[in-house]
Design a protein around this motif. Structure first.
Motif, PDB file in Angstrom:
ATOM      1  N   ASN A  84       0.825  -1.206   0.000  1.00  0.00           N
ATOM      2  CA  ASN A  84       0.000   0.000   0.000  1.00  0.00           C
ATOM      3  C   ASN A  84       0.860   1.257   0.000  1.00  0.00           C
ATOM      4  O   ASN A  84       0.419   2.327  -0.428  1.00  0.00           O
ATOM      5  CB  ASN A  84      -0.929   0.012   1.219  1.00  0.00           C
ATOM      6  N   ARG A 118       1.240   3.197  -3.240  1.00  0.00           N
ATOM      7  CA  ARG A 118       0.116   3.922  -3.831  1.00  0.00           C
ATOM      8  C   ARG A 118       0.481   5.335  -4.259  1.00  0.00           C
ATOM      9  O   ARG A 118      -0.107   5.892  -5.180  1.00  0.00           O
ATOM     10  CB  ARG A 118      -1.053   3.975  -2.840  1.00  0.00           C
ATOM     11  N   ASP A 147      -0.294   1.914 -10.832  1.00  0.00           N
ATOM     12  CA  ASP A 147      -1.245   1.204 -11.688  1.00  0.00           C
ATOM     13  C   ASP A 147      -0.591   0.011 -12.374  1.00  0.00           C
ATOM     14  O   ASP A 147      -1.252  -0.989 -12.667  1.00  0.00           O
ATOM     15  CB  ASP A 147      -1.830   2.149 -12.740  1.00  0.00           C
ATOM     16  N   THR A 192      -0.695  -2.858  -9.923  1.00  0.00           N
ATOM     17  CA  THR A 192      -2.026  -3.448  -9.786  1.00  0.00           C
ATOM     18  C   THR A 192      -2.424  -4.217 -11.043  1.00  0.00           C
ATOM     19  O   THR A 192      -3.072  -5.269 -10.952  1.00  0.00           O
ATOM     20  CB  THR A 192      -3.078  -2.364  -9.482  1.00  0.00           C
ATOM     21  N   GLU A 225      -1.167  -7.651 -11.068  1.00  0.00           N
ATOM     22  CA  GLU A 225      -1.552  -8.386  -9.859  1.00  0.00           C
ATOM     23  C   GLU A 225      -0.365  -8.544  -8.908  1.00  0.00           C
ATOM     24  O   GLU A 225      -0.154  -9.580  -8.304  1.00  0.00           O
ATOM     25  CB  GLU A 225      -2.148  -9.755 -10.231  1.00  0.00           C
ATOM     26  N   ARG A 226       0.425  -7.478  -8.823  1.00  0.00           N
ATOM     27  CA  ARG A 226       1.560  -7.359  -7.908  1.00  0.00           C
ATOM     28  C   ARG A 226       2.667  -8.389  -8.190  1.00  0.00           C
ATOM     29  O   ARG A 226       3.446  -8.727  -7.310  1.00  0.00           O
ATOM     30  CB  ARG A 226       1.085  -7.497  -6.465  1.00  0.00           C
TER      31      ARG A 226
END
Length: 205
Positions: A144, A147, A153, A156, A159-160
């Motif tokens: 986190n 962010r 983006d 994400t 999917e990391r």
């Protein structure tokens, strides 16, 4: 030039540390997680940081974060003031905070993620190995923290599993910390360009 474990007397440098990190990211044109003076002050007051001081002038900094009940440690926020760059100071700071991390958390795996080729080289020379993100912490609080990075983006969307950053790990129980071949900056530079072309192109579409 002194590279020392930070204490409360160094809180005075929190503002310039944050500003130097921010300006460095702008110059490199790379994403970076934002830090606040309050957060940096907290790390300094808790003794979870290393600071480089030239007389009373700020020269460099790096701090420690722990994850997964201290099983993972991150040496984060490495920065050298522009006046002291290209003098080997970054490696001195990274070496000291790696040693300090091992003293405080002898059983922990130490890792970092970065887009900077200079930092990748330093980490490799200190015994870190490039790894996939799956070998790093699964702690949501760590991820986190990304962010505030402009490339969040990408993290994400994959999917990391990967991002423009490269993950590097120092495992105190692993013999592979002994380097088996020379650092190849051309290979990692090419990999970085491939990532940028792949992920940033998708971001524009």
């Amino acid at each position: 030039m002194k590279v020392v474990i930070a204490n409360k007397s160094h809180i005075q440098y929190a503002e310039i540390i944050c500003e130097t990190i921010k300006e460095s990211a702008k110059v490199r044109g790379t994403g970076i997680a934002a830090r606040t003076p309050e957060y940096i002050s907290k790390k300094i007051s808790e003794g979870d940081a290393v600071v480089a001081i030239d007389d009373d002038k700020f020269a460099g900094f790096c701090y420690i974060e722990t994850w997964d009940n201290n099983s993972f440690v991150v040496n984060s926020g490495l920065i050298v003031h522009p006046d002291y760059r290209n003098q080997g100071l970054a490696k001195r700071i990274k070496k000291r905070i790696l040693e300090y991390s091992q003293e405080k958390y002898p059983d922990a795996k130490i890792f970092g993620i970065t887009t900077g080729l200079a930092v990748l080289k330093i980490n490799y020379e200190l015994g870190y190995q490039p790894v996939t993100f799956s070998e790093l912490t699964t702690d949501e609080a760590f991820w986190n923290g990304c962010r505030t990075c402009k490339n969040f983006d990408v993290l994400t969307r994959t999917e990391r599993k990967m991002c423009l950053c490269t993950g590097m790990l120092f495992d105190p129980k692993h013999e592979k910390n002994i380097k088996q071949h020379d650092y190849n900056s051309k290979v990692l530079s090419r990999l970085k360009k491939i990532k940028q072309a792949l992920f940033l192109k998708k971001n524009k579409e």
